[in-house]
Design a protein around this motif. Structure first.
Motif, PDB file in Angstrom:
ATOM      1  N   HIS A 107       0.818  -1.159   0.042  1.00  0.00           N
ATOM      2  CA  HIS A 107       0.090  -0.025   0.083  1.00  0.00           C
ATOM      3  C   HIS A 107       0.745   1.218   0.097  1.00  0.00           C
ATOM      4  N   ALA A 108       1.793   1.222  -0.863  1.00  0.00           N
ATOM      5  CA  ALA A 108       2.749   2.672  -0.782  1.00  0.00           C
ATOM      6  C   ALA A 108       2.234   3.645  -1.534  1.00  0.00           C
ATOM      7  N   THR A 109       2.079   4.881  -0.919  1.00  0.00           N
ATOM      8  CA  THR A 109       1.514   5.929  -1.595  1.00  0.00           C
ATOM      9  C   THR A 109       2.432   6.497  -2.558  1.00  0.00           C
ATOM     10  N   ARG A 110       1.821   7.489  -3.300  1.00  0.00           N
ATOM     11  CA  ARG A 110       2.788   8.100  -4.265  1.00  0.00           C
ATOM     12  C   ARG A 110       4.128   8.699  -3.673  1.00  0.00           C
ATOM     13  N   GLU A 111       3.977   9.199  -2.683  1.00  0.00           N
ATOM     14  CA  GLU A 111       5.048  10.045  -1.913  1.00  0.00           C
ATOM     15  C   GLU A 111       6.043   9.092  -1.277  1.00  0.00           C
ATOM     16  N   GLN A 112       5.442   7.946  -1.099  1.00  0.00           N
ATOM     17  CA  GLN A 112       6.312   6.732  -0.473  1.00  0.00           C
ATOM     18  C   GLN A 112       7.089   6.164  -1.664  1.00  0.00           C
ATOM     19  N   ILE A 113       6.438   6.104  -2.685  1.00  0.00           N
ATOM     20  CA  ILE A 113       7.398   5.585  -3.733  1.00  0.00           C
ATOM     21  C   ILE A 113       8.299   6.258  -4.388  1.00  0.00           C
ATOM     22  N   GLN A 114       8.086   7.711  -4.365  1.00  0.00           N
ATOM     23  CA  GLN A 114       9.160   8.749  -4.708  1.00  0.00           C
ATOM     24  C   GLN A 114      10.341   8.632  -3.463  1.00  0.00           C
ATOM     25  N   GLU A 115       9.984   8.378  -2.601  1.00  0.00           N
ATOM     26  CA  GLU A 115      11.056   8.214  -1.341  1.00  0.00           C
ATOM     27  C   GLU A 115      11.942   6.797  -1.605  1.00  0.00           C
ATOM     28  N   ILE A 116      11.283   5.759  -2.062  1.00  0.00           N
ATOM     29  CA  ILE A 116      11.686   4.680  -2.384  1.00  0.00           C
ATOM     30  C   ILE A 116      12.826   4.736  -3.733  1.00  0.00           C
ATOM     31  N   LEU A 117      12.291   5.207  -4.506  1.00  0.00           N
ATOM     32  CA  LEU A 117      13.035   5.653  -5.523  1.00  0.00           C
ATOM     33  C   LEU A 117      14.417   6.328  -5.465  1.00  0.00           C
ATOM     34  N   LYS A 118      14.291   7.637  -4.447  1.00  0.00           N
ATOM     35  CA  LYS A 118      15.223   8.450  -4.203  1.00  0.00           C
ATOM     36  C   LYS A 118      16.292   7.547  -3.340  1.00  0.00           C
ATOM     37  N   VAL A 119      15.884   6.584  -2.639  1.00  0.00           N
ATOM     38  CA  VAL A 119      16.666   5.813  -1.733  1.00  0.00           C
ATOM     39  C   VAL A 119      17.607   4.975  -2.886  1.00  0.00           C
ATOM     40  N   CYS A 120      16.922   4.416  -3.765  1.00  0.00           N
ATOM     41  CA  CYS A 120      17.288   3.469  -4.778  1.00  0.00           C
ATOM     42  C   CYS A 120      18.640   4.194  -5.628  1.00  0.00           C
ATOM     43  N   ASP A 121      18.043   5.736  -5.988  1.00  0.00           N
ATOM     44  CA  ASP A 121      19.193   6.422  -6.695  1.00  0.00           C
ATOM     45  C   ASP A 121      20.417   6.656  -5.674  1.00  0.00           C
ATOM     46  N   GLU A 122      20.294   6.913  -4.544  1.00  0.00           N
ATOM     47  CA  GLU A 122      21.606   7.100  -3.612  1.00  0.00           C
ATOM     48  C   GLU A 122      22.273   5.711  -3.495  1.00  0.00           C
ATOM     49  N   LEU A 123      21.702   4.613  -3.516  1.00  0.00           N
ATOM     50  CA  LEU A 123      22.259   3.403  -3.345  1.00  0.00           C
ATOM     51  C   LEU A 123      23.049   3.046  -4.578  1.00  0.00           C
ATOM     52  N   LEU A 124      22.656   3.391  -5.827  1.00  0.00           N
ATOM     53  CA  LEU A 124      23.061   3.479  -7.445  1.00  0.00           C
ATOM     54  C   LEU A 124      24.383   4.137  -7.060  1.00  0.00           C
ATOM     55  N   GLU A 125      24.593   5.340  -6.676  1.00  0.00           N
ATOM     56  CA  GLU A 125      25.726   6.232  -6.644  1.00  0.00           C
ATOM     57  C   GLU A 125      26.776   5.138  -5.693  1.00  0.00           C
TER      58      GLU A 125
END
Length: 114
Positions: free
Chosen positions: A90-108
């Motif tokens: 049940h992730a909200t749109r805002e939570q999904i954006q935060e998940i994607l941000k964390v994934c970007d940080e992990l990628l770098e």
């Protein structure tokens, strides 16, 4: 020489992580986490730059697997395989954006240590 790397971050009480194996001629990455780790999509970037992505029905990780595979292949000049599966109920749109941000940080972070 084979090198293994692990990067992770906790978000909403669950770990999001990536395990990478750098081989002599290629890199394999497993990106996983959330409430239910799984394989939702796989992307392969071949030596010539051809990209092949497959997502299982009902999964949306193809965007992540493709972004990660292309970024790593571009930086390292090697064939890359990325398998991705991250799930939060049940992730909200805002939570999904935060998940994607964390994934970007992990990628770098991962690219920096490969």
């Amino acid at each position: 020489m084979i090198r293994q790397r692990h990067v992770s971050k906790t978000l909403y009480g669950y770990e999001i992580a990536a395990d990478a194996t750098a081989l002599d001629e290629g890199i394999h990455v497993l990106l996983y986490g959330g409430e239910k780790s799984h394989i939702g999509a796989v992307t392969i970037v071949e030596p010539g730059g051809q990209v092949n992505t497959t997502a299982f029905d009902g999964h949306k990780e193809d965007t992540l697997s493709q972004k990660w595979a292309l970024a790593i292949a571009h930086k390292k000049g090697l064939p890359v395989i990325v398998s991705a599966g991250i799930h939060y109920d049940h992730a909200t749109r805002e939570q999904i954006q935060e998940i994607l941000k964390v994934c970007d940080e992990l990628l770098e972070q991962l690219i920096g240590c490969l």
